[in-house]
Scaffold this active site. Sequence first.
Site, PDB file in Angstrom:
ATOM      1  N   HIS A  12      -0.910   0.738  -1.896  1.00 47.75           N
ATOM      2  CA  HIS A  12       0.447   0.939  -1.374  1.00 47.75           C
ATOM      3  C   HIS A  12       1.026  -0.286  -0.651  1.00 47.75           C
ATOM      4  CE1 HIS A  12      -1.436   2.632   2.623  1.00 47.75           C
ATOM      5  NE2 HIS A  12      -1.256   1.334   2.712  1.00 47.75           N
ATOM      6  N   HIS A  59       2.161   4.889   8.556  1.00 49.08           N
ATOM      7  CA  HIS A  59       1.775   3.714   9.358  1.00 49.08           C
ATOM      8  C   HIS A  59       2.637   3.683  10.613  1.00 49.08           C
ATOM      9  CE1 HIS A  59       0.558   2.806   5.215  1.00 49.08           C
ATOM     10  NE2 HIS A  59      -0.300   1.939   5.695  1.00 49.08           N
ATOM     11  N   HIS A 196      -9.305  -4.207   2.113  1.00 50.75           N
ATOM     12  CA  HIS A 196      -8.424  -5.122   2.845  1.00 50.75           C
ATOM     13  C   HIS A 196      -8.613  -5.013   4.342  1.00 50.75           C
ATOM     14  CE1 HIS A 196      -5.880  -1.474   2.768  1.00 50.75           C
ATOM     15  NE2 HIS A 196      -4.931  -2.019   3.494  1.00 50.75           N
ATOM     16  N   GLU A 243      -8.632   3.419   4.181  1.00 55.27           N
ATOM     17  CA  GLU A 243      -7.594   4.175   3.456  1.00 55.27           C
ATOM     18  C   GLU A 243      -8.150   4.808   2.173  1.00 55.27           C
ATOM     19  OE1 GLU A 243      -3.644   1.574   4.816  1.00 55.27           O
ATOM     20  OE2 GLU A 243      -4.462   1.261   2.835  1.00 55.27           O
TER      21      GLU A 243
HETATM   22  C1  DHB Z   1      -0.846  -4.671   3.965  1.00 54.76           C
HETATM   23  C2  DHB Z   1      -1.607  -3.638   3.402  1.00 54.76           C
HETATM   24  C3  DHB Z   1      -1.458  -2.335   3.862  1.00 54.76           C
HETATM   25  O1  DHB Z   1      -2.190  -1.282   3.394  1.00 54.76           O
HETATM   26  C4  DHB Z   1      -0.524  -2.050   4.834  1.00 54.76           C
HETATM   27  O2  DHB Z   1      -0.340  -0.756   5.183  1.00 54.76           O
HETATM   28  C5  DHB Z   1       0.211  -3.066   5.430  1.00 54.76           C
HETATM   29  C6  DHB Z   1       0.045  -4.375   4.982  1.00 54.76           C
HETATM   30  C7  DHB Z   1      -0.968  -6.063   3.477  1.00 54.76           C
HETATM   31  O3  DHB Z   1      -1.866  -6.356   2.673  1.00 54.76           O
HETATM   32  O4  DHB Z   1      -0.134  -6.884   3.852  1.00 54.76           O
HETATM   33 FE    FE Z   2      -1.799   0.587   4.605  1.00 48.29          FE
END
Ligand code: DHB
Ligand code: FE
Length: 316
Positions: A12, A59, A196, A243
């Site tokens: 996402h 978020h 991530h 997530e």
């Molecule tokens: C990023 C990834 C995410 O899942 C998010 O909620 C906000 C930022 C990113 O990779 O920049």
């Molecule tokens: Fe996210």
Amino acid sequence: MARIVAGIGSSHVPAIGAALDNGKTEEPYWKRIFSGFEKSQAWMRETKPDVAIIVYNDHASAFSVEMIPTFALGCAAEFPPADEGWGPRPVPVVQGHPALASHIAQSVILDEFDLTICNKMEVDHGMTVPMNLLFGKVEKSGQWPCPVIPLAVNVVMYPPPTGHRCYMLGRAIRKAVESYPEDLKVVIFGTGGLSHQISGPRAGLINSKWDTNFLDNLSKNPQKLIKIPHIDYMREAGAEGIEMVMWLIMRGALDDKVDEVYRFYTVPASNTAVGHIILANRGRGGAARKSRAKPKRSSGKLKRAAARARVDRLRG
Ligand code: DHB
Ligand code: FE
């Protein structure tokens, strides 16, 4: 009766939404990502779901650290896009399905999963970006192709739900959908991830080996995934890799054995590994069926062969 015909996993990343909104989809960096979803959009147009249940995370847009439900089901008639700091995204208001959503709330809560019921809720990139990736760009004045039931999961403040709890909730959602009398074709999304970490000393962490293993097991051996403790997601997939537990709600709502229709993985988008999968149920009413008008006499064997043929066509 209503049936879940397929599950869709999708990242996402908010920058994907920004690229779409600002006309950057043809730039090589973004084209690499958007082109991975072209076949999925064709599949979605062909499948034509009546409703999508979208498991996603907020978020700090609709909720905040002051109040954060573990599982929150959107039972409203509509869900406007949230202002995430740059104004709301230029996408249509998401239409809900209050009748099916309330039915799911009743069934799942009486099955002892204590959902929060949201009769008013804005939705952020956690939901609208996967919608764009699967449904394509839709003008703000237009309409998304089907109503959506949002299921928000807390994966931003400790403690998030366990993978096992998520998987079991998926099973309860499936039972709820199948006890809804109207003949509806339902798809369920699991969103977020893949690996991530967006802040701290490990910012930028991506673990492709972990991600591939996760997608393989999601498809063939989800029982392996439901045992993974939070600390392993954090260590191996980064702080925001947690997530990924949301994908287990989607998987729990599917058959034990599914057909993997399509998979896409690319690194990176912003800080994040982009993962995507489509898993189709094999049972009656599965996405492999072309239409409900198909003769009833076709055997399960024939249906499975047809499903495999469609999978091969999509992969081709
Ligand atoms: C990023 C990834 C995410 O899942 C998010 O909620 C906000 C930022 C990113 O990779 O920049
Ligand atoms: Fe996210």
